[in-house]
Enzyme design. Sequence first.
Site, PDB file in Angstrom:
ATOM      1  N   LEU A   1       0.828  -1.205   0.000  1.00 27.91           N
ATOM      2  CA  LEU A   1       0.000   0.000   0.000  1.00 27.91           C
ATOM      3  C   LEU A   1       0.865   1.259   0.000  1.00 27.91           C
ATOM      4  O   LEU A   1       0.578   2.236  -0.692  1.00 27.91           O
ATOM      5  CB  LEU A   1      -0.924   0.007   1.220  1.00 27.91           C
ATOM      6  CG  LEU A   1      -1.867   1.200   1.270  1.00 27.91           C
ATOM      7  CD1 LEU A   1      -2.951   1.083   0.210  1.00 27.91           C
ATOM      8  CD2 LEU A   1      -2.493   1.351   2.642  1.00 27.91           C
ATOM      9  N   ALA A   2       1.948   1.227   0.794  1.00 26.80           N
ATOM     10  CA  ALA A   2       2.835   2.389   0.855  1.00 26.80           C
ATOM     11  C   ALA A   2       3.430   2.652  -0.528  1.00 26.80           C
ATOM     12  O   ALA A   2       3.466   3.793  -1.001  1.00 26.80           O
ATOM     13  CB  ALA A   2       3.947   2.140   1.873  1.00 26.80           C
TER      14      ALA A   2
ATOM     15  N   HIS B   1     -11.128   4.636   1.204  1.00 26.76           N
ATOM     16  CA  HIS B   1     -10.591   5.516   0.158  1.00 26.76           C
ATOM     17  C   HIS B   1     -11.670   6.021  -0.805  1.00 26.76           C
ATOM     18  O   HIS B   1     -11.466   7.000  -1.493  1.00 26.76           O
ATOM     19  CB  HIS B   1      -9.417   4.858  -0.582  1.00 26.76           C
ATOM     20  CG  HIS B   1      -9.805   3.857  -1.624  1.00 26.76           C
ATOM     21  ND1 HIS B   1     -10.155   2.573  -1.320  1.00 26.76           N
ATOM     22  CD2 HIS B   1      -9.901   3.947  -2.972  1.00 26.76           C
ATOM     23  CE1 HIS B   1     -10.444   1.923  -2.440  1.00 26.76           C
ATOM     24  NE2 HIS B   1     -10.291   2.730  -3.461  1.00 26.76           N
TER      25      HIS B   1
ATOM     26  N   GLU C   1     -15.922  -4.058 -11.609  1.00 33.10           N
ATOM     27  CA  GLU C   1     -14.493  -4.088 -11.932  1.00 33.10           C
ATOM     28  C   GLU C   1     -14.237  -5.171 -12.976  1.00 33.10           C
ATOM     29  O   GLU C   1     -14.974  -6.154 -13.060  1.00 33.10           O
ATOM     30  CB  GLU C   1     -13.687  -4.405 -10.678  1.00 33.10           C
ATOM     31  CG  GLU C   1     -13.837  -3.369  -9.588  1.00 33.10           C
ATOM     32  CD  GLU C   1     -12.966  -3.677  -8.392  1.00 33.10           C
ATOM     33  OE1 GLU C   1     -11.830  -3.193  -8.351  1.00 33.10           O
ATOM     34  OE2 GLU C   1     -13.406  -4.432  -7.509  1.00 33.10           O
TER      35      GLU C   1
ATOM     36  N   HIS D   1     -17.223   0.466   1.098  1.00 32.35           N
ATOM     37  CA  HIS D   1     -17.349   1.422  -0.011  1.00 32.35           C
ATOM     38  C   HIS D   1     -18.807   1.643  -0.454  1.00 32.35           C
ATOM     39  O   HIS D   1     -19.259   2.785  -0.560  1.00 32.35           O
ATOM     40  CB  HIS D   1     -16.543   0.948  -1.222  1.00 32.35           C
ATOM     41  CG  HIS D   1     -15.100   0.675  -0.938  1.00 32.35           C
ATOM     42  ND1 HIS D   1     -14.372   1.388  -0.018  1.00 32.35           N
ATOM     43  CD2 HIS D   1     -14.221  -0.230  -1.457  1.00 32.35           C
ATOM     44  CE1 HIS D   1     -13.130   0.938   0.016  1.00 32.35           C
ATOM     45  NE2 HIS D   1     -13.014  -0.047  -0.840  1.00 32.35           N
TER      46      HIS D   1
HETATM   47  C1  BG6 Z   1     -10.397  -2.022  -2.359  1.00 32.32           C
HETATM   48  C2  BG6 Z   1     -10.795  -3.463  -2.462  1.00 32.32           C
HETATM   49  O1  BG6 Z   1     -10.772  -1.482  -1.115  1.00 32.32           O
HETATM   50  O2  BG6 Z   1     -11.052  -1.291  -3.392  1.00 32.32           O
HETATM   51  C3  BG6 Z   1     -10.461  -4.019  -3.827  1.00 32.32           C
HETATM   52  O3  BG6 Z   1     -10.099  -4.197  -1.469  1.00 32.32           O
HETATM   53  C4  BG6 Z   1     -11.062  -3.164  -4.917  1.00 32.32           C
HETATM   54  O4  BG6 Z   1     -10.904  -5.372  -3.948  1.00 32.32           O
HETATM   55  C5  BG6 Z   1     -10.715  -1.700  -4.711  1.00 32.32           C
HETATM   56  O5  BG6 Z   1     -10.550  -3.625  -6.155  1.00 32.32           O
HETATM   57  C6  BG6 Z   1     -11.461  -0.827  -5.681  1.00 32.32           C
HETATM   58  O6  BG6 Z   1     -10.988   0.488  -5.571  1.00 32.32           O
HETATM   59  P1  BG6 Z   1     -11.011   1.469  -6.812  1.00 32.32           P
HETATM   60  O7  BG6 Z   1     -10.485   2.754  -6.259  1.00 32.32           O
HETATM   61  O8  BG6 Z   1     -10.154   0.876  -7.877  1.00 32.32           O
HETATM   62  O9  BG6 Z   1     -12.445   1.542  -7.242  1.00 32.32           O
END
Ligand code: BG6
Length: 485
Positions: free
Chosen positions: A22-23, A178, A216, A240
């Site tokens: 992650l970093a 995030h 995705e 999310h």
């Molecule tokens: C992460 C999940 O929190 O978010 C992943 O662990 C997922 O599985 C990702 O692919 C999706 O994030 P983003 O920003 O690409 O939509």
Amino acid sequence: MVSRVIPVEPFDLVVFGGTGDLARRKILPALFRRFCSGQMEENSRIIGAARSDHSQDEYRQMVAEAIAEFNTTSHCEAGTLDAFLDRIDYVHVDAKGEEGWKTLADLMQPGKVRAFYFSVAPSLFGDLAERLHTHGMADSDSRIVVEKPFGRDLETAKALNDVLAQHFHESQIYRIDHYLGKETVQNLMAVRFGNMLFEPLWNSQYVDHIQITVAETVGVGGRGEYYDRSGAMRDMVQNHLMQLLCLIAMEPPAKFDPDAVRDEKLKVIRALNPVEPADIVRGQYGPEKRNGPDYISDVENPRATSESFIALRVGISNWRWAGTPFYLRTGKKLKARASEIAVVFKETPHSIFGPEAGRHRNILTIRLQPNEGMDLDVTIKEPGPGGMRLIDVPLDMTFADALGPDGEEVPDAYERLIMDVIRGNQTLFMRGDEVEAAWAWTDPIIGGWESRGDRPVTYEPGSSGPEDALALIHRDGRRWREIRS
Ligand code: BG6
């Protein structure tokens, strides 16, 4: 458009897990971009901390490589990387032992904002918090940042909250989701509460239903072990999609302030109805080609019952939303990468144009990624002779077009979130009670399919998900929006 970058106060940011994935992928490139844009004052520093033994030069080299691989900005002047690397230190620290802690404490400079990013397994949160306290670094001004997964159920989330609360006040804890740092997700609040147009219609009287899709194209290969323990419900929905649902459904907060916003989100979570088994569809992707890897081989568990796709029909028991279904779906290896929220309004109560004009409804679609923007389907007369025929056309606003070629590059979610930690603004972070409420809703759903022994169905990679997910919404006389980028 002229961008206004206001430098943040000088800070010392310690990244525990500073050599981790992650970093390297997110945190360090995000800091570099903020540095390029002039947001870091002269004496701000980043201190990588991890168990492995590296010299400062070796660590700086690692950071340079991570930036070369993962940085996406084009707005950086030559020579900036060296100046950025000058701000970087490294300390070899053992979370479970005494090694390195005194060195770290000696590095801290008084009078600066002090933040500790726990980019490590949650099982180490307690050790880190304890040692920061013992070595005098957990003072009332320090902040800690923690990543998801924040627990895997209510019990473990409570235990994590308790462990952190032993040495840090809630106002010092920044729980990252995030999605909240994404520019377009923040735009949801701007659209809802910055315009007069939408809010009067934003309720069950005018809204037929709402769809939230996070699709995705990637599979789970490479993170199979983690994913098999989580599934899409824990990995995506509990956090999310739940956050998106809250921002779409919440009451207007009195002001854009951390607790005012989080109080309203919490009320939404607490008003969510339990979900009936018939309102859930779970899937696992099949092989892409004959003998190609499928979900089962990606998670390396022939008996895996976790899901790479989930669709749910969710209800909210409050005055605003009673009777309006929210359809949520998310999955891997689907036909396109597309995240969007569609607010589908009801048909007009009566058509003055007669039955031959057909049935029409307005749909407000907020595209979160890619191709960020919004469109509103509006019904108009089909041009030309032949009577009053109606068609629906989108009033399209793609943000990149609307903001023009001089519009700023959209910052990555981590840039915004890390700078908010330094500013001391918790609005885009989850509060402890919010996370617990989200697990309290999620637990019985997962517990239900576990106790019934439900197994996910298989769906074709590159499709829109399992057929059963189509049926879930069809049986209500509705249909999913097409998944397209
Ligand atoms: C992460 C999940 O929190 O978010 C992943 O662990 C997922 O599985 C990702 O692919 C999706 O994030 P983003 O920003 O690409 O939509």
